[in-house]
Each structure stands twice: as C-alpha cells, then as structure tokens.
Motif scaffolding. Structure first.
Motif, PDB file in Angstrom:
ATOM      1  N   TYR A  65       0.839  -1.200   0.000  1.00  0.00           N
ATOM      2  CA  TYR A  65       0.000   0.000   0.000  1.00  0.00           C
ATOM      3  C   TYR A  65       0.872   1.247   0.000  1.00  0.00           C
ATOM      4  O   TYR A  65       1.847   1.341   0.743  1.00  0.00           O
ATOM      5  CB  TYR A  65      -0.884  -0.036   1.246  1.00  0.00           C
ATOM      6  CG  TYR A  65      -1.603   1.247   1.598  1.00  0.00           C
ATOM      7  CD1 TYR A  65      -2.844   1.549   1.031  1.00  0.00           C
ATOM      8  CD2 TYR A  65      -1.070   2.132   2.532  1.00  0.00           C
ATOM      9  CE1 TYR A  65      -3.510   2.710   1.383  1.00  0.00           C
ATOM     10  CE2 TYR A  65      -1.744   3.290   2.896  1.00  0.00           C
ATOM     11  CZ  TYR A  65      -2.962   3.576   2.324  1.00  0.00           C
ATOM     12  OH  TYR A  65      -3.619   4.719   2.683  1.00  0.00           O
ATOM     13  N   SER A  66       0.515   2.203  -0.849  1.00  0.00           N
ATOM     14  CA  SER A  66       1.208   3.492  -0.881  1.00  0.00           C
ATOM     15  C   SER A  66       0.299   4.561  -0.288  1.00  0.00           C
ATOM     16  O   SER A  66      -0.880   4.640  -0.645  1.00  0.00           O
ATOM     17  CB  SER A  66       1.580   3.871  -2.312  1.00  0.00           C
ATOM     18  OG  SER A  66       1.960   5.230  -2.370  1.00  0.00           O
ATOM     19  N   PRO A  67       0.819   5.410   0.609  1.00  0.00           N
ATOM     20  CA  PRO A  67      -0.022   6.447   1.209  1.00  0.00           C
ATOM     21  C   PRO A  67      -0.115   7.716   0.384  1.00  0.00           C
ATOM     22  O   PRO A  67      -0.773   8.676   0.800  1.00  0.00           O
ATOM     23  CB  PRO A  67       0.700   6.728   2.534  1.00  0.00           C
ATOM     24  CG  PRO A  67       2.144   6.550   2.191  1.00  0.00           C
ATOM     25  CD  PRO A  67       2.179   5.415   1.183  1.00  0.00           C
ATOM     26  N   ASN A  68       0.545   7.749  -0.773  1.00  0.00           N
ATOM     27  CA  ASN A  68       0.508   8.958  -1.604  1.00  0.00           C
ATOM     28  C   ASN A  68      -0.907   9.187  -2.133  1.00  0.00           C
ATOM     29  O   ASN A  68      -1.624   8.246  -2.469  1.00  0.00           O
ATOM     30  CB  ASN A  68       1.486   8.836  -2.769  1.00  0.00           C
ATOM     31  CG  ASN A  68       2.924   8.738  -2.290  1.00  0.00           C
ATOM     32  OD1 ASN A  68       3.296   9.368  -1.306  1.00  0.00           O
ATOM     33  ND2 ASN A  68       3.725   7.942  -2.969  1.00  0.00           N
ATOM     34  N   TYR A  69      -1.285  10.448  -2.230  1.00  0.00           N
ATOM     35  CA  TYR A  69      -2.621  10.788  -2.718  1.00  0.00           C
ATOM     36  C   TYR A  69      -2.825  10.320  -4.154  1.00  0.00           C
ATOM     37  O   TYR A  69      -1.901  10.300  -4.968  1.00  0.00           O
ATOM     38  CB  TYR A  69      -2.837  12.308  -2.676  1.00  0.00           C
ATOM     39  CG  TYR A  69      -3.043  12.875  -1.293  1.00  0.00           C
ATOM     40  CD1 TYR A  69      -3.683  12.152  -0.293  1.00  0.00           C
ATOM     41  CD2 TYR A  69      -2.625  14.174  -1.004  1.00  0.00           C
ATOM     42  CE1 TYR A  69      -3.879  12.696   0.963  1.00  0.00           C
ATOM     43  CE2 TYR A  69      -2.822  14.733   0.250  1.00  0.00           C
ATOM     44  CZ  TYR A  69      -3.450  13.983   1.235  1.00  0.00           C
ATOM     45  OH  TYR A  69      -3.645  14.531   2.482  1.00  0.00           O
ATOM     46  N   ARG A  70      -4.079   9.967  -4.478  1.00  0.00           N
ATOM     47  CA  ARG A  70      -4.472   9.637  -5.844  1.00  0.00           C
ATOM     48  C   ARG A  70      -5.055  10.875  -6.518  1.00  0.00           C
ATOM     49  O   ARG A  70      -5.532  11.792  -5.846  1.00  0.00           O
ATOM     50  CB  ARG A  70      -5.540   8.542  -5.861  1.00  0.00           C
ATOM     51  CG  ARG A  70      -5.155   7.132  -5.436  1.00  0.00           C
ATOM     52  CD  ARG A  70      -3.726   6.859  -5.416  1.00  0.00           C
ATOM     53  NE  ARG A  70      -3.470   5.422  -5.275  1.00  0.00           N
ATOM     54  CZ  ARG A  70      -2.437   4.949  -4.644  1.00  0.00           C
ATOM     55  NH1 ARG A  70      -1.570   5.766  -4.075  1.00  0.00           N
ATOM     56  NH2 ARG A  70      -2.222   3.666  -4.568  1.00  0.00           N
ATOM     57  N   SER A  71      -5.054  10.853  -7.839  1.00  0.00           N
ATOM     58  CA  SER A  71      -5.703  11.914  -8.609  1.00  0.00           C
ATOM     59  C   SER A  71      -7.105  11.455  -8.971  1.00  0.00           C
ATOM     60  O   SER A  71      -7.272  10.394  -9.570  1.00  0.00           O
ATOM     61  CB  SER A  71      -4.904  12.217  -9.878  1.00  0.00           C
ATOM     62  OG  SER A  71      -3.622  12.699  -9.541  1.00  0.00           O
ATOM     63  N   TYR A  72      -8.111  12.243  -8.608  1.00  0.00           N
ATOM     64  CA  TYR A  72      -9.506  11.889  -8.894  1.00  0.00           C
ATOM     65  C   TYR A  72      -9.975  12.580 -10.167  1.00  0.00           C
ATOM     66  O   TYR A  72      -9.705  13.752 -10.372  1.00  0.00           O
ATOM     67  CB  TYR A  72     -10.428  12.333  -7.748  1.00  0.00           C
ATOM     68  CG  TYR A  72     -10.125  11.688  -6.411  1.00  0.00           C
ATOM     69  CD1 TYR A  72      -9.457  10.467  -6.330  1.00  0.00           C
ATOM     70  CD2 TYR A  72     -10.520  12.300  -5.227  1.00  0.00           C
ATOM     71  CE1 TYR A  72      -9.187   9.881  -5.114  1.00  0.00           C
ATOM     72  CE2 TYR A  72     -10.259  11.722  -3.992  1.00  0.00           C
ATOM     73  CZ  TYR A  72      -9.592  10.519  -3.941  1.00  0.00           C
ATOM     74  OH  TYR A  72      -9.330   9.930  -2.725  1.00  0.00           O
ATOM     75  N   ARG A  73     -10.691  11.833 -10.976  1.00  0.00           N
ATOM     76  CA  ARG A  73     -11.264  12.427 -12.189  1.00  0.00           C
ATOM     77  C   ARG A  73     -12.497  13.249 -11.842  1.00  0.00           C
ATOM     78  O   ARG A  73     -13.214  12.922 -10.917  1.00  0.00           O
ATOM     79  CB  ARG A  73     -11.654  11.336 -13.175  1.00  0.00           C
ATOM     80  CG  ARG A  73     -10.461  10.667 -13.827  1.00  0.00           C
ATOM     81  CD  ARG A  73     -10.917   9.670 -14.846  1.00  0.00           C
ATOM     82  NE  ARG A  73      -9.788   8.983 -15.460  1.00  0.00           N
ATOM     83  CZ  ARG A  73      -9.911   7.989 -16.323  1.00  0.00           C
ATOM     84  NH1 ARG A  73     -11.089   7.565 -16.679  1.00  0.00           N
ATOM     85  NH2 ARG A  73      -8.853   7.419 -16.835  1.00  0.00           N
TER      86      ARG A  73
END
Length: 637
Positions: free
Chosen positions: A629-637
């Motif tokens: 698991y990566s805690p980096n933020y995702r980009s939401y469409r």
C-alpha cells in the motif's frame, strides 16, 4: 438524466465495500441514474433497480483505486496486487455530497484537492482557496505534533488524523517511523489502553461481547468491508505488562493493524481490529464510570470457549480460509490453548508467542557476529516463563536442532527458565503448567534470579517477566563477571515494566553489555562512548510476516516460516550497526526489511506446499514491494 442538483456524486468502490441500496436510492428518490466508470457504463436504474434505459445527463463517478473495473482514479503505484480478490463484487454505488467526501477518511485529501477535483466533486467553496501538497500537510502536522509535550496527546492527535485523512496518517507514520512508532504503539499505547474509556471518541473495529453470543456472524457482517486479510483480536486480559484492561485493550489491535499497513504495506481496508469482551477482573475499571466494556467479572471455562469457537467459525465462514487471525495479549492459559486448538484448521498467529520469538531469535543470530560461537554453544536464562518466554525458548531450541541435527529435547537443555517460584527444575514438574514442563531440567531448586545466574552462568539473559527493575545491579554484574560481552535483553513492555534500563545495563556492565529492550530507550553515554540500545520490537517481524502470508495465499502458519522470518531480519543488520553495538537494523528501512521478510516467508510457504497463489512469482522481494500500500494521494477524475 439525474444530476442530483450538482450537490451529489456517485461513489464507486472496488475494495469489496458493500453499500446498502437504500443509501443511494433515497437520494435518487426514484429518478433515473446512470453509473459510469470513465467511459464505461456499468449500470443504470431509477433507485429501485438497474433497469432504466433513458438518459440525458451523466453523473461523475469517483472510483476507488482498488477497483477491478477500469476507470476513475489513476493508480500509478502498482499496489495491492496481492489483495485483489476477483470473487467479490468489484464495485458498489452510494450517493454522497462533496461535503461527505471531506468526511470520508479514505478519500479525503483536505487542502490537497486540486481546483479541477474541487469542481468535479462539488467541493468548490467547501475549502479555503489555497491548494497545498501532501508534503506541506505532512510538514505542518509534524510541527504541530512536536508541540505536544505529553505522549498521550500525540497519540490522540494521531488517532484523530487517522479518522480524518487515512493516507496522510500513513504518510506521516511511514516517513517518520522512528519518531512516531513509540506514539502509535509501545510505550504510549499502554497508557492509551489504561485511559481508553476517558479518551474514547469514535469506535474503531468491532466489539464482540457475551451479548452477541449466537449472533457473531451477523456482527461480522455489520463491518462494511468484505475483503478482510488480517484480523488482530484480543480479549484484553493481559495487555502488555499492564494486566487485565478488558474492553479497553482495543488500543492494541488498532495499533498493531496501523503497523501492518505502515510497515508491512497491507491495505487499511483489509485490516480488522476486534475485541472480544467477556468482562474484566480489574476492580478499578468495573468501578470506573467511563469504562466502555461489560461491567461483570471475566467469563471463563465452557462459556468462554464456546464464544471463542463461535467467533473462529464465523470468521472463517465470512472471510474464508486465507484470512490471518492474530491473537494478541491473551492470558497464558488461553493463548496456548487457542493457538494449539486452531492452528490446524485456521490461519492463526500469536504475536506474543511466535512474533516475539522470531524477533528475539533474529537478534541472537545477529549478536553471534559480536560474541562468536553458534546458538548451540551458548547458554540461555529467562526471567519469565509465560507465553513470550516459552515461545522464544522453543524457537531457539528449534533453530539449534535444525543447525545441529540434534533432537530438540537435547537442545532444550541449554535453555533455563525462572518463574515467580524460582528456577524451573525437575522436582517441580508435577505442579507446573503444561507449557513449562519441557523446561524442567535436573538441578537443585533455586528461589531467585541472582542465584540462578550464579549457578547456571548463562551467556544470554532474557527478560519476559512483565516486572520492572528485576535485572538488578547484582544480576548484571554477575553476568559481566563470567562473560566478556554479556547479552542482556530486557523485553517487557511498556518502558515502566522493562527489567532494566539501557543506562543501567551499560553502566553496571562497564559498557560491555550487548543490550536490547522491548520498548525504546535513548542513547547512553558511558566512559566517553555513545551506546545506542537496540529494540527487540515485534514490529520488525509481524508486518512482513503477515505480508508474506498474504502474497503467497498461505492457508496455515508453520514454525519454519518463523525461522525464515528471523533469518531474513538477522541478514539486514550491517557492519555499521554492529559497530554501534546494535543487533537490529534501524526502523528507517523497515519497509524494505518487511519486503525481504515477506519474500522469505512466502518462499517457505511455497516450499511447504501451503501457498495457494499460483504460479509462484519469479522475484518474491520485488513482488512483495509491488503489493505494498502506498499512502501517496491519488488523482480523482
């Protein structure tokens, strides 16, 4: 087509979460809805069923990155391969406002939402206009945490962050692990459990009490996640060295599972903390108006066994064969029985017995680089003959037997245990609990630790007693009188229960001791030299061990897997660490360490025929890293 008056978005999850239809039917109020993931239509309906054909306007969909349906969130981090389960429904639908998105800890990014995301998900105006990076958020929070002088305040601030912004919580913990590990786990979690009723704000995990007898499967189904991989469960009877804390022991499963994610890379949504509440014998808690558990004395015997059996059967029925059940802080008489009873039918692991043993064995193997010899050439004396002490002793004997091809009964004779009544010897055998009997050797009775040290002359002294300051000056000086480099491991938690401090060990041994403890101690200066004490923390082992079981799809835990984990950890200690007197590597590298432990454990699972994820990956270390698991933020469409 319904636009929900631009105050709602449709949230499509791919993590096994199941939303009740009423949650979105009510919001749709019978109006037609089309659900889309990117350009793909995955359903349409009118709030009463997916059957409507007409559509005029489409509704933006927020996808969870774990979805097996292509689409809404860009997942460039390659995580969670091990946790994909194609058997669960890959998406579900709920209707929520942008305001709700800010209160969803899994998806909330706070001020890190971009302008485009604020428009797409109806957040415009709900946040101040500034857009900041996750790194700046992390910097601000660490600055704020460092202002707190009381450790429990830091603990509460971290728990609040976890409930508010999950990814930022794990980002903070991973990037500042050496500073924050003592905050979210030992020693601060001990105080948190003692005061859990007073600081209780929002429930985390499941509470299963005697009131739920006959309904445990129903209770498990109340948990929103379906794809659970690891459960940490306690009954609160022996929390660290603090005794019976009843229902307030929940802080331990919550803390352990935070480390499973931060240090081992398991998805937060795949982790479930559970407390089994059968009452408490702690009179102080029973009289405490803020106590959150059952106000009755602890159940035992058949009533206790029946509840635990119902729980174990319900877990297997609800989550399947491959869910790891970790028993945590059960009293000795239950811990050994539960492990023995369910190890043949479930994937079970007791961290107090097996995890502690594995991390201590790793430290001893590493320490041989400083003192020389093999495991079989040393003599071991334990203060404490409970689940930790006997678990460590057995794994040492098992590894000795593997190395020398000698019967394990012969190897056990190099290991001596002292309990509250003194040295465990053959003349006491009839009165001993079953788990102590293998350690009853021929010797005259000795009533105290100092006498045992002087008679046995061990090269290794290990404390698992849960009683503080029992490695006295006389004991340490005696160890130093017949060992050039005595190995002294004061393992009891929290810090207040440690058998001796780092300063005492180094001072009384004149700087010759090789020391490690269960809870952290600051570096010590003695005779102009700085000594950095090691920490024999279970957090070195259990996160990577659990990851190894998950990525291999193991269905049972085998002792050889514990030996494989110890071997992997011992191999991570560098010459630079040895030069400082350390027998464990620094926690700053814990994710890489966990990946190597996971690879070793998975390799052993494949070798033993206990793995179900086939075919076996070519490079298990790289595969383990790719599954984290990566805690980096995702980009939401």
């Amino acid at each position: 087509m319904l636009s929900l008056n631009r105050c709602c978005f449709l949230k499509c999850r791919g993590d096994g979460t199941r939303s009740r239809a009423s949650q979105w039917r009510g919001a749709a109020a019978g109006r037609p809805v089309v659900v889309r993931c990117g350009s793909r239509r995955i359903g349409e309906g009118n709030g009463r069923g997916m059957a409507m054909e007409s559509a005029h306007e489409e509704v933006e969909v927020l996808m969870d990155p774990k979805s097996t349906v292509g689409g809404g969130v860009e997942d460039t981090y390659g995580e969670d391969r091990a946790s994909e389960d194609q058997l669960v429904t890959p998406w579900t639908v709920s209707v929520a406002s942008g305001y709700s998105l800010l209160r969803d800890p899994r998806h909330n990014k706070g001020l890190a939402f971009t302008g485009k995301e604020r428009d797409s998900h109806y957040l415009r105006g709900l946040l101040p206009p500034v857009v900041v990076s996750q790194e700046l958020q992390e910097k601000k929070l660490m600055h704020n945490l460092r202002q707190y002088k009381v450790p429990l305040q830091r603990y509460m601030a971290m728990m609040d962050l976890q409930e508010r912004n999950e990814r930022l919580f794990y980002k903070l913990l991973i990037d500042n692990v050496e500073e924050l590990l003592p905050v979210v786990y030992t020693p601060t979690v001990g105080e948190a459990c003692q005061k859990y009723g007073s600081i209780f704000r929002r429930p985390q995990g499941l509470y299963i009490s005697l009131k739920e007898k006959g309904k445990i499967l129903e209770v498990l189904r109340n948990w929103p996640e379906r794809n659970i991989q690891v459960i940490v469960v306690t009954d609160g009877e022996r929390i660290l060295g603090l005794g019976d804390l009843g229902c307030q022991g929940m802080g331990i499963p919550v803390g352990k599972l935070s480390l499973y994610t931060a240090l081992g890379g398991l998805r937060p949504s795949a982790c479930l903390p559970i407390t089994i509440d059968v009452g408490t014998n702690n009179e102080q808690l029973l009289k405490d108006e803020f106590y959150i558990g059952l106000r009755q004395r602890r159940a035992n015997g058949q009533e206790y066994a029946d509840l635990l059996h119902e729980f174990m059967c319900a877990v297997k029925q609800n989550y399947g064969e491959k869910v790891l059940i970790q028993f945590e802080d059960f009293a000795n008489h239950n811990a050994f029985d539960l492990l023995a009873k369910y190890s043949k039918t479930h994937l079970v692991f007791n961290d107090d017995i097996q995890g502690t043993a594995s991390v201590v064995l790793a430290g001893l193997v590493a320490a041989l680089n400083l003192v020389g010899g093999t495991l079989a050439e040393h003599t071991y004396l334990f203060l404490g003959a409970g689940e930790a002490g006997t678990g460590i002793a057995e794994l040492i004997a098992l590894e000795m037997s593997r190395q020398t091809n000698a019967p394990i009964e012969e190897c056990r004779k190099k290991i001596w245990l002292v309990d509250s009544k003194g040295l465990i010897v053959s003349s006491r055998k009839t009165s001993l609990q079953h788990f102590k009997k293998p350690w009853a050797h021929e010797h005259e009775p000795i009533s105290n630790l100092l006498g045992a040290v002087q008679a046995i002359k061990p090269t290794v002294l290990i404390g698992t007693s849960g009683v503080g300051r029992t490695f006295t000056k006389d004991v340490v000086e005696a160890m130093s009188s017949f060992n050039e480099r005595p190995i002294i491991l004061a393992l009891s938690n929290p810090t207040s229960q440690s058998e001796c401090t780092a300063e005492e060990a180094y001072t009384w041994s004149k700087g010759r001791a090789i020391f490690a403890s269960g809870s952290p101690f600051d570096p010590v200066e003695y005779a102009g030299k700085i000594f950095v004490p090691g920490q024999a923390n279970n957090a070195y082992i259990f996160p990577g061990f659990g990851l190894g079981l998950v990525i291999s799809g193991a269905i049972r835990v085998h002792d050889d897997m514990l030996l494989a984990a110890s071997e992997a950890l011992a191999q991570q200690v560098t010459q630079e660490n040895f030069d400082k007197g350390l027998i464990y590597p620094p926690f700053t590298n814990i994710r890489k360490i966990s990946a190597k432990i996971a690879a070793n454990v998975a390799a052993k699972a494949y070798e033993l025929g206990l793995a179900s994820h086939l075919p076996r990956p070519e490079n298990l270390v790289k595969y383990a890293e790719s599954c984290m698991y990566s805690p980096n933020y995702r980009s939401y469409r």
